[in-house]
Design an enzyme around this catalytic site. Sequence first.
Site, short mmCIF file in Angstrom:
data_model
loop_
_atom_site.label_atom_id
_atom_site.label_comp_id
_atom_site.label_asym_id
_atom_site.label_seq_id
_atom_site.Cartn_x
_atom_site.Cartn_y
_atom_site.Cartn_z
N CYS A 65 -6.10 -9.52 3.36
CA CYS A 65 -6.31 -8.16 2.83
C CYS A 65 -5.15 -7.79 1.92
O CYS A 65 -5.33 -7.39 0.77
CB CYS A 65 -6.36 -7.11 3.94
N GLU B 110 -13.58 -9.31 2.24
CA GLU B 110 -13.04 -8.53 1.11
C GLU B 110 -14.07 -8.44 -0.02
O GLU B 110 -14.32 -7.37 -0.56
CB GLU B 110 -11.74 -9.15 0.58
C1 LIG Z 1 -10.87 -3.38 2.35
C2 LIG Z 1 -9.41 -3.38 2.10
N1 LIG Z 1 -8.73 -4.54 2.14
C3 LIG Z 1 -7.40 -4.56 1.94
C4 LIG Z 1 -6.71 -3.40 1.67
C5 LIG Z 1 -5.23 -3.47 1.40
O1 LIG Z 1 -4.55 -2.90 2.41
C6 LIG Z 1 -7.44 -2.21 1.64
N2 LIG Z 1 -6.84 -1.03 1.39
N3 LIG Z 1 -8.78 -2.23 1.85
#
Ligand SMILES: Cc1ncc(CO)c(N)n1
Length: 219
Positions: A135, A207
């Site tokens: 992430c 993601e």
């Molecule tokens: C879905 C998603 N993945 C990673 C991040 C990074 O922290 C975020 N804000 N949101």
Amino acid sequence: MTISERLYQAAQPVWKECLEHPFVKGIGDGSLPVEHFRYYLLQDYLYLFDYARVFALGIVKSHDPKLMQFFSKNVDNILNGEMKIHRSYMERLGITEDHVFQVKPALKNAAYTNYMLSVSHAGGIAEVLVSILACSWSYAEIGQVLAQKPGAAEHPFYGEWITGYASSEYNSSNQSLVTLTDKLLEGCSEETYQRMEDIFVMCSRFELDFWEMSWRLEP
Ligand SMILES: Cc1ncc(CO)c(N)n1
């Protein structure tokens, strides 16, 4: 090759798709309809509470006080650092905290956070770190790439998002996760590495799904 370099390479095809996704491109060239961003922002705000919980599991599973401090600092970075970006946009869009908590997490959002939480609950610090790393690192990369596009960081609406994720604070906190992953997994067995790679790639796919879900405004 270091462990983080191997993880990075394994996830490249998926990360490339993220960078080419119309939602991400739309933030970069300013063409993303605000309605889509609003949906994303609400979902991401909910997401970040669970993301902070994954870091908190790192505190629970640490034996070394230094590691506890590290995870604790990261929990704070999310709740009081990264979420500032979200709160600023919420203000601009007239969204209150109360309103956010009336929003239900979308199916793919819930699937993603449940995956990270279950892998981390069942595993140890390495599982916690690797599920978080996909992430954090993919956002740092997206921030960097978008900030290099002429005018993108100065865009009156999306500029703040891009600048936030391209910032040196965000980057250095991501870098500390990369460094710790390498330190923790250095010399691990191939079997352990493969488990980590599976987690890293799975989170990267989630993601991509998050961008797709936001593009389609999925329930
Ligand atoms: C879905 C998603 N993945 C990673 C991040 C990074 O922290 C975020 N804000 N949101």
